[in-house]
Design a protein around this motif. Structure first.
Motif, short mmCIF file in Angstrom:
data_model
loop_
_atom_site.label_atom_id
_atom_site.label_comp_id
_atom_site.label_asym_id
_atom_site.label_seq_id
_atom_site.Cartn_x
_atom_site.Cartn_y
_atom_site.Cartn_z
N ILE A 84 0.81 -1.22 0.00
CA ILE A 84 0.00 0.00 0.00
C ILE A 84 0.85 1.27 0.00
N GLY A 85 1.79 1.39 0.98
CA GLY A 85 2.69 2.53 0.93
C GLY A 85 2.02 3.87 1.21
N LEU A 86 1.04 3.87 2.14
CA LEU A 86 0.48 5.16 2.57
C LEU A 86 1.49 5.83 3.49
N PHE A 87 1.48 7.16 3.50
CA PHE A 87 2.37 7.88 4.40
C PHE A 87 1.74 7.89 5.79
N PRO A 88 2.40 7.26 6.77
CA PRO A 88 1.74 7.04 8.06
C PRO A 88 1.46 8.34 8.81
N TRP A 89 2.18 9.43 8.45
CA TRP A 89 1.96 10.70 9.15
C TRP A 89 0.91 11.56 8.46
N ARG A 90 0.32 11.05 7.37
CA ARG A 90 -0.69 11.82 6.67
C ARG A 90 -2.06 11.19 6.88
N LEU A 130 -5.83 8.39 10.48
CA LEU A 130 -4.48 8.05 10.06
C LEU A 130 -4.46 6.60 9.59
N ARG A 132 -2.81 4.02 10.34
CA ARG A 132 -2.76 2.95 11.34
C ARG A 132 -4.12 2.71 12.00
#
Lengths: 261, 264
Positions: A84-90, A130, A132
């Motif tokens: 997936i590669g989502l930006f965890p801080w976004r 987020l 997570r």
């Protein structure tokens, strides 16, 4: 627009210094509004091919080009990854906006565009979550929305559902089909799941194990919706077993050698 | 078979989840201070060797009222504040550069690894020679001490950013600057903060050392001064001030970390 892969090969330098051929003699065209699925056993280089089409890896031989763009520009490519590669801080909204931020859109235009893809992907109510905080299926919806939001000329999907549980995967395949029918993007989709390939594809490209070569290209002549049920079920099974027969010998050899992708 | 025994199955892993109330930790600290006070009152240890906690608190109050403590604390805060700020900003910027750009890595890494092992305090005489005995030399030595742990941590933080995220950013046509700003920096932030905390300890050490070697004002100078005069209680006030400074420093870094890395 169509994408042409011409005589493409890829060699790696192996760990013991010898040359490993991952892909050889790949000739393939992805036509306008066509859904092409690459299927093959572990280690057949199907992800390698997808990354080369996406411009994230250079082929050792051959060329890849797009044809039929209305202006002289690079094609816009949307990518969906297995991990997936989502930006965890976004947040969800910020993740979907990522690709748009790199364009010349204004903040307002980006917000409007993101909102419409939030709705399309069924992510209402999760705008500010987020990654997570989301389930695997929801995360991949964000991944798909992020790729679609840039309104790409070509959509590349690298085993997008293989990390999901079986139930979620089935649901996501159906949703992807709906999304695809709404957008009709030229799509290259990689999977090791034969049923998934037959369920989604206009054409299934079957690759052999290393060096990956095209064994056969099979056109799936079934209506796009409800392929695996009702009258189509028997044909669906035929396609699947036909592809399985092509792959079987390779897959068995891979199993004996204990190789993984 | 005889079937008359009954045994209930118990959770043998329960000890891992054992929770203690929060006051236990507070109590250990209070216990130490009480023990210290009792030893001072009941035994004949002279105040020169071990002043009691109560007399340290009273003396602190006097020194606070006279303004002596504040003047010295201000001088120290100025040095450590600027030193830490300059050292950490330089460390983060150059760490991002050496982590991301191949040329900066090839040029910078050998320099960093050659200079890092030098105990920075050994450079103080040289720096005083170059920059004079004033504030600049003290700020510089603290900056140097902060710079190295921060650049090394930032570098390894950049190297540890999930390659998939960089790949995703590139796939979505992010520019180099966007990749650094939107992916590398936030991704490396947890490791950068580990470096900043390490550097906080180093900076306190260098502050005191520099002030003991060459300063009229500052907590380090104050401690040395009262040590020479054998005024141990006043010396201990300085030690107490340093310990509070250290705690406050750590606390602010933790607070900042929580705010910036709230996504974890």
């Amino acid at each position: 627009m169509k994408v042409v892969v011409e005589q493409v090969g890829k060699c790696y330098q192996g760990p013991d210094g010898q040359k490993v051929t991952a892909l050889a003699d790949i000739d393939l065209t992805i036509h306008n509004e066509e859904f092409v699925v690459l299927v093959g056993p572990s280690g057949c280089g199907k992800s390698t091919l997808l990354n080369m089409v996406g411009g994230l890896l250079s082929p050792t031989s051959g060329t890849i080009y797009v044809e039929g763009l209305e202006t002289d520009r690079d094609p816009v490519v949307g990518m969906v990854f297995q991990e997936i590669g989502l930006f965890p801080w976004r947040s969800v909204v910020q993740n979907i906006a990522f690709g748009l931020e790199e364009t010349s859109f204004s903040k307002g235009q980006i917000a409007d565009r993101v909102q419409s893809y939030i709705e399309l992907a069924g992510l209402q109510g999760f705008e500010n979550s987020l990654p997570r905080q989301l389930s695997g299926g929801m995360r991949q919806r964000v991944g798909i929305a992020r790729a679609l939001a840039i309104q790409p000329d070509l959509l590349l999907m690298d085993e997008p559902f293989s990390a999901l549980d079986a139930q979620t995967r089935t649901l996501m395949q159906e949703e992807l089909l709906k999304l695809w029918t709404a957008t009709r993007l030229s799509t290259l989709y990689v999977t090791h799941n034969i049923e998934e390939a037959v369920f989604l594809a206009d054409r299934v490209v079957v690759l052999s194990r290393r060096p990956g070569r095209i064994i056969d290209i099979i056109r799936i002549d079934l209506p796009r919706q409800g392929r695996d049920t009702g009258e189509c079920a028997a044909q669906f099974k035929n396609y699947a077993s036909q592809i399985w027969q092509l792959i079987r010998k390779d897959a068995e050899e891979a199993l004996r050698e204990g190789e993984s992708a | 078979m005889n079937a008359m025994y009954r045994r209930e199955v118990v959770n043998r892993l329960a000890f891992i989840d054992t929770k203690l109330p929060g006051w236990v930790s507070t109590l250990s600290l209070i216990g130490l201070i009480v023990l210290w006070e009792v030893v001072c009152r009941l035994s004949s240890v002279p105040e020169l060797y071990l002043p009691s906690p109560s007399s340290i608190v009273v003396t602190s109050w006097d020194m606070l009222a006279s303004g002596e403590l504040l003047t010295n604390a201000k001088a120290s805060l100025y040095r450590i504040g600027w030193g830490f700020f300059i050292g950490s900003i330089a460390g983060i910027l150059l760490g991002l550069a050496t982590g991301f750009f191949r040329l900066a890595e090839a040029v910078g890494n050998p320099l960093v690894h050659a200079l890092y092992p030098i105990p920075k305090i050994a450079l103080l005489p040289l720096i005083i020679l170059w920059l004079g005995i004033g504030e600049l030399s003290k700020v510089t030595i603290i900056s140097l001490g902060v710079f190295f742990p921060v650049i090394i941590n930032t570098y390894s933080g950049v190297k540890n950013v999930d390659p998939l995220l960089i790949k995703a950013a590139v796939a979505f046509r992010a520019s180099r600057l966007s990749i650094i700003r939107k992916v590398i920096l936030p991704g490396a932030l947890p490791v950068i903060f580990a470096g900043l905390k390490l550097a906080a300890g180093t900076s306190l050490l260098l502050l005191v050392a520099a002030e003991m070697i060459a300063a009229k004002e500052g907590i380090g100078a104050m401690i040395l001064h009262y040590g020479d005069l054998m005024l141990t209680t006043k010396l201990m006030v300085g030690v107490l001030a340093l310990s509070l400074l250290g705690i406050a420093f750590n606390y602010s870094l933790n607070w900042l970390e929580k705010r910036l890395i709230s996504w974890r």
